[in-house]
Design a protein around this motif. Sequence first.
Motif, PDB file in Angstrom:
ATOM      1  N   LYS A 470      -5.295   0.634   4.255  1.00  0.00           N
ATOM      2  CA  LYS A 470      -4.184  -0.015   3.550  1.00  0.00           C
ATOM      3  C   LYS A 470      -3.715  -1.259   4.302  1.00  0.00           C
ATOM      4  CE  LYS A 470       0.471   0.764   1.775  1.00  0.00           C
ATOM      5  NZ  LYS A 470       1.570   1.754   1.590  1.00  0.00           N
ATOM      6  N   CYS A 473      -6.156  -4.029   3.693  1.00  0.00           N
ATOM      7  CA  CYS A 473      -6.074  -4.549   2.319  1.00  0.00           C
ATOM      8  C   CYS A 473      -4.834  -5.407   2.125  1.00  0.00           C
ATOM      9  CB  CYS A 473      -6.078  -3.392   1.324  1.00  0.00           C
ATOM     10  SG  CYS A 473      -7.657  -2.522   1.202  1.00  0.00           S
ATOM     11  N   LEU A 478     -10.481  -7.527   2.915  1.00  0.00           N
ATOM     12  CA  LEU A 478     -11.162  -6.553   2.054  1.00  0.00           C
ATOM     13  C   LEU A 478     -12.517  -6.144   2.602  1.00  0.00           C
ATOM     14  CD1 LEU A 478      -9.875  -5.458  -0.536  1.00  0.00           C
ATOM     15  CD2 LEU A 478      -8.925  -7.666   0.076  1.00  0.00           C
ATOM     16  N   GLU A 503      -6.366   2.700  -2.338  1.00  0.00           N
ATOM     17  CA  GLU A 503      -6.010   1.586  -1.455  1.00  0.00           C
ATOM     18  C   GLU A 503      -7.029   0.449  -1.565  1.00  0.00           C
ATOM     19  OE1 GLU A 503      -3.261   1.367  -0.153  1.00  0.00           O
ATOM     20  OE2 GLU A 503      -2.498   3.398   0.147  1.00  0.00           O
ATOM     21  N   GLY A 507      -6.500  -3.324  -3.355  1.00  0.00           N
ATOM     22  CA  GLY A 507      -6.804  -4.559  -2.636  1.00  0.00           C
ATOM     23  C   GLY A 507      -7.800  -5.427  -3.381  1.00  0.00           C
ATOM     24  N   LYS A 510      -6.178  -7.103  -6.457  1.00  0.00           N
ATOM     25  CA  LYS A 510      -5.236  -8.172  -6.117  1.00  0.00           C
ATOM     26  C   LYS A 510      -5.943  -9.462  -5.740  1.00  0.00           C
ATOM     27  CE  LYS A 510      -1.334  -5.279  -4.815  1.00  0.00           C
ATOM     28  NZ  LYS A 510      -0.520  -4.698  -3.716  1.00  0.00           N
TER      29      LYS A 510
END
Length: 671
Positions: A470, A473, A478, A503, A507, A510
């Motif tokens: 997490k 990310c 990534l 998680e 990522g 996004k």
Amino acid sequence: MYLKEGCSLLLKVHKPSIPFVLSTNPTIPNFQSQSEPNSKDTILIQEGEVLKRLKNESDIKLALDYFKYISNSSSFKHTQLTYRTMIEKLGHVGEMDWVQYLLQQMKLDNITCSEDLFISVIKSYGRIGSSEQALKTFYRIRELGCAPTVRVYNHLLDALLGDNRFHMINPLYGNMKNDGLEPNVYTYNILLKALCKNNSLSGARKMLDEMSKKGCEPDNASYTTIVSFLCRYGETGEARDLVSKFIPSVPVYNALISGYCREGKIRDGFDLLDEMTERGIRPNVRTYTAILNCLCDLGEIELSFAILAVMIKRGCNPNTHTFTSLIKGLCLESRFLEAIDVLAKMRDIGGVLPNEITYNTLIHGLCSARHMKDALCVLDEMMQSNSCSPNIAIFSTLIDGFAKMGDLVGASKIWNKMINLGFLPNVVTYTCMIDALCSNSMFDRAYDLIETMVKNKCPPNTVTFNVFIKGLCVKGKLDCAIELFDEMGNKHGCVPNVTTYNEVLDGLFKEDKNSRRAFEFLSEMVKKGVRFNLVTYNTVIHGLCMCGKTEEARRCLGRMIVGGIKPDQLTFNVLVHGYAKNGMVEFADGVLETMRRMRLGPDMVAYSSLICGLGDKIDASVYLRRMISEGMIPNISMWNFLVRSLVCRIGIIGVMDCMNGVLGAGFDKET
């Protein structure tokens, strides 16, 4: 080694931790009896004197030395009582290898093992969680001169139950019946607990019927067990019906009240409290604390204090759990000063001292609200008090609190204090520290800490990797997150769970350029049979909306509902924003109506999602008026957005006209 026929497992005899040899020559002059003169004449030592010295000797090694000295002298021959005393002392400290040695020695000396001694051995194995060894010893019972009895079977069944060896209980119960022994109420109560702990509701019901048919009426322990079990599985109605068929005791009422309280049915809890009073059954501290704890969970703090006053008035002193529940409730309502005050007055009000759970509850509440200075003050007070000392859970809570604030310095100070006090970090503490490092983008140091965990034989678990992934990310790393995702299974043997996938998926979505990778990762989840949860669906729906794939997002919502997962406000808010952003106002309106039907809003966030999603595409004042008519006042962020959007479309004068129309405030155009 002396096992029942058909059993192949051997007793594991380890290297003794205390040197003990009966065949050596006595060389311990200090153990000479005070009544024994310094001559070659032999004076017999009385059994009472040997028993007294064995019982009074607190050092187990000295007790063994004395036992050895007596064994090798001609002054005394050990009896069943002296063997029993020594065996019980050894069992109390877990020296079970020497317990087995002395049992064998008793056999060689033709001294029979009594029922009480055999039960003592079984209980000793139970204390150290070695019920299988107790069972293997039981197979030697006749060889040791003791016959199996109902009491022996009961204690052995209880040891297996305490060790969660459910698969061994039923065969042993069968052996008991084959030996011609009739189970008593204690036997049935153990079997009931075993069935309940093994989640067998139907089996527990049958066992209760069998008791009655065999003429062994269930007692309070039986009913308490079955009522607790029914309530735990939400069958409070059936539990209530069962209670109505007999005169329940306080423990039975407590089990039923706790069941209702777990379901938040506080009114039913109060009804039962009144029923107890009507029947002349006096509630105890557990009764009141269950009610008080439920009230705290429901946010009814004033009523909780009223219950505290009632129990004190009725002569029922509150305990540590009572005050801990109050502190938890106050923390949930952000009434931290009152929570600290309750901690300070526990001794004066109830004459009780806070324990580790009390302090951890308060510290956790303060850390959750980011009141770290107050949390540290509570820690200092705890360290200065005589009631208890901080434990690893409290240090982990504090480190986690600093980690959530991104305060690496604060987390490091707590870590160092913990180490200086001699505490070894556990997997939770390491995970909290990794979170603090990730919050400060110190990923190399976080990875070093993973290696340290492995080196210190405290391997990271799935939660540890979830926190690390997490953190990567969130900072947009990534590739590193996916690399760590692969490593957690291949190198560390940690299986990713749905949270791990969520998680990485979040990522990837996004990152607009990585939407293709997100869908590939989603396909991998499906192939591996990872069951989607609410967070997964919300992440996917949000990602689809961001990609403009609103129709796929709607279908995903359908699959979510068909799969038995209920959408929440976030699900609908994401859809509203996605439809509005893509100019699909009618669809957004439809989602708002669905939210009304499901009693999930629309709320401020839903209207914000709609209005901000519309941007300057259409006049948002219609939704602004609707929002205000439903009792929601726009916050400063929404006003700022609306003003910026309208200025771009109609200029400052138009904005003021719009504001007048919405609020009827009569703005002065010259202002």
